[in-house]
Write an enzyme that holds these catalytic residues in place. Structure first.
Site, PDB file in Angstrom:
ATOM      1  N   THR A  12       0.866  -1.185   0.000  1.00 47.70           N
ATOM      2  CA  THR A  12       0.000   0.000   0.000  1.00 47.70           C
ATOM      3  C   THR A  12       0.899   1.230   0.000  1.00 47.70           C
ATOM      4  OG1 THR A  12      -1.750  -1.158   1.187  1.00 47.70           O
ATOM      5  CG2 THR A  12      -1.826   1.245   1.207  1.00 47.70           C
ATOM      6  N   LYS A  47      -7.872   1.196  -2.350  1.00 43.44           N
ATOM      7  CA  LYS A  47      -7.326   0.677  -1.093  1.00 43.44           C
ATOM      8  C   LYS A  47      -7.335   1.737   0.004  1.00 43.44           C
ATOM      9  CE  LYS A  47      -5.243  -1.922   1.924  1.00 43.44           C
ATOM     10  NZ  LYS A  47      -3.925  -2.534   1.757  1.00 43.44           N
ATOM     11  N   LYS A  74       0.741   4.439   8.607  1.00 44.00           N
ATOM     12  CA  LYS A  74       1.316   4.789   7.302  1.00 44.00           C
ATOM     13  C   LYS A  74       0.219   4.983   6.271  1.00 44.00           C
ATOM     14  CE  LYS A  74       2.320   1.620   4.634  1.00 44.00           C
ATOM     15  NZ  LYS A  74       1.684   0.836   3.541  1.00 44.00           N
TER      16      LYS A  74
END
Length: 294
Positions: A100, A175, A243
Site C-alpha cells: 500500500t 485501497k 502509514k
C-alpha cells in the site's frame, strides 16, 4: 498462459503466505527477503519456493515479479536501488506491487519504470494475514487492462475477490478508501466492546449476536475475539495503518472535512506510544480505551 518462472520480493506477514499459495500451484518461485531470520520463512521453503540471497538471483529470469513491502521508500529501494529490480529484470517484465503506497506513489513509480522498459501494476490487498494464509484476499488492481489479464491467473492463486479498478494508481485509490473503512470499523468495535463492559454484558455475546445483523463486519468477526482474549499479535500492524492513514491525508483536499479519519488516526497514534504497541495488530486500539476507562 501462466509463466512458470516468477519472483516474490518481501516475505513478511502477508508476503510469506502469499508466496506459499503461489508455490502450491506448481510455479517455480524465487523469493527474497531483506532478513532471513523470520520464523515463518520455513513455511516458504517447505512449500517448494526457493529463497535466494539477492534481488538479482530472484528476478533475472522472471517475467512476473511480485513485491509486498512496507512503504514507498521500501518499494523504491527494491525497484530502483543500487541492487534493485531495474538492474536485473528482463525487458518487458511486469512488477505487480501488493504494497500500500498510495495512488501518487504508484503513478510516480510506473512513470519512472517506463524508461527501463518494465511494466507496473499496483495491486494492494485487503484481508489481513488470515486472508493471505487462506488465499481469500481482496485485490484492487490498477494498470493497463491487457497487463491485468496477463497477471489475473496469478492473482486468483492468492485472492478470491479480484477487481480491475482502472489505470495505474486506481487500485491504490480504492485501497485508501478501504483503509478508512477499516480504521473506523476498529473505532466502532472498540467502543461497542467498552459499552458491553460498562453494562456488564459478556463481550462474546456482542460478537455472536451483532455479527449476524446489520452491524456485522470482518473486524467484528475476526478481530473482536482477539481483543476479548487480549491477543495483540499482528495480522496488520498499527505502524502500517498509521502509514496508510498518512497516505490518505496526502490526497485529501480538506482534512477537516473527515472527522472520523482524524479520530482513528489520533487513537492509533495514542496507542503507538505504549510499549511495543507500534508493532502490534490494529486491534490494540482497545488500549486507548482501557487506558482511559480501566
Amino acid at each position: 498462459m501462466v509463466n512458470n518462472q516468477v519472483a516474490f520480493l518481501g516475505l513478511g506477514v502477508m508476503g510469506a503466505p502469499m508466496t506459499v499459495n503461489l508455490a502450491h500451484h506448481n510455479l517455480s518461485i524465487k523469493a527474497w527477503n531483506r532478513t532471513n531470520d523470520r520464523p515463518w520463512l520455513e513455511n516458504v521453503t517447505k512449500s517448494g519456493a526457493t529463497i535466494v540471497n539477492s534481488i538479482r538471483e530472484a528476478v533475472k529470469s522472471a517475467s512476473i515479479i511480485f513485491t509486498c513491502l512496507g512503504d514507498i521508500p521500501d518499494v523504491e529501494e527494491v525497484i530502483f536501488g543500487d541492487d534493485g529490480i531495474v538492474k536485473y529484470a528482463p525487458p518487458h517484465s511486469i512488477i505487480v506491487d501488493f504494497s500500500t503506497i498510495g495512488s501518487q506513489g504508484a503513478r510516480a513509480i510506473a512513470l519512472k519504470l517506463k524508461s527501463h522498459q518494465i511494466r507496473f501494476m499496483d495491486a494492494p490487498v485487503s484481508g489481513g494475514d488470515i486472508g493471505a494464509k487462506n488465499g481469500t484476499l481482496t485485490i484492487m488492481v490498477g494498470g493497463d487492462k491487457q497487463d491485468f489479464e496477463e497477471i489475473k491467473p496469478y492473482l486468483e492463486m492468492v485472492g478470491k475477490n479480484i477487481t480491475y479498478c482502472g489505470e495505474v494508481g486506481s487500485g491504490q485509490a480504492v485501497k485508501l478508501c478501504n483503509q478508512v473503512l477499516a480504521s473506523l470499523h476498529m473505532v466502532a468495535l472498540c467502543e461497542a466492546l467498552q459499552l458491553a463492559k460498562t453494562q456488564k454484558i459478556d463481550p462474546n455475546l456482542i460478537v455472536d449476536v451483532c455479527s449476524t445483523g446489520a452491524a456485522g463486519s470482518w473486524a467484528l468477526t475476526n478481530l473482536a475475539p482477539k481483543i476479548i482474549n487480549q491477543d495483540y499479535q499482528p495480522g496488520f500492524m498499527i505502524k502500517h495503518i498509521l502509514k496508510d492513514l498518512r497516505l490518505v491525508k496526502e490526497v485529501m483536499e480538506n482534512p477537516d472535512n473527515y472527522p472520523g479519519i482524524n479520530l482513528a488516526q489520533q487513537l492509533f497514534n495514542q496507542v503507538a506510544q505504549f510499549d511495543d504497541a507500534y508493532l502490534e495488530g490494529t486491534q490494540a486500539m482497545i488500549k486507548a480505551y482501557t487506558d482511559k476507562n480501566g
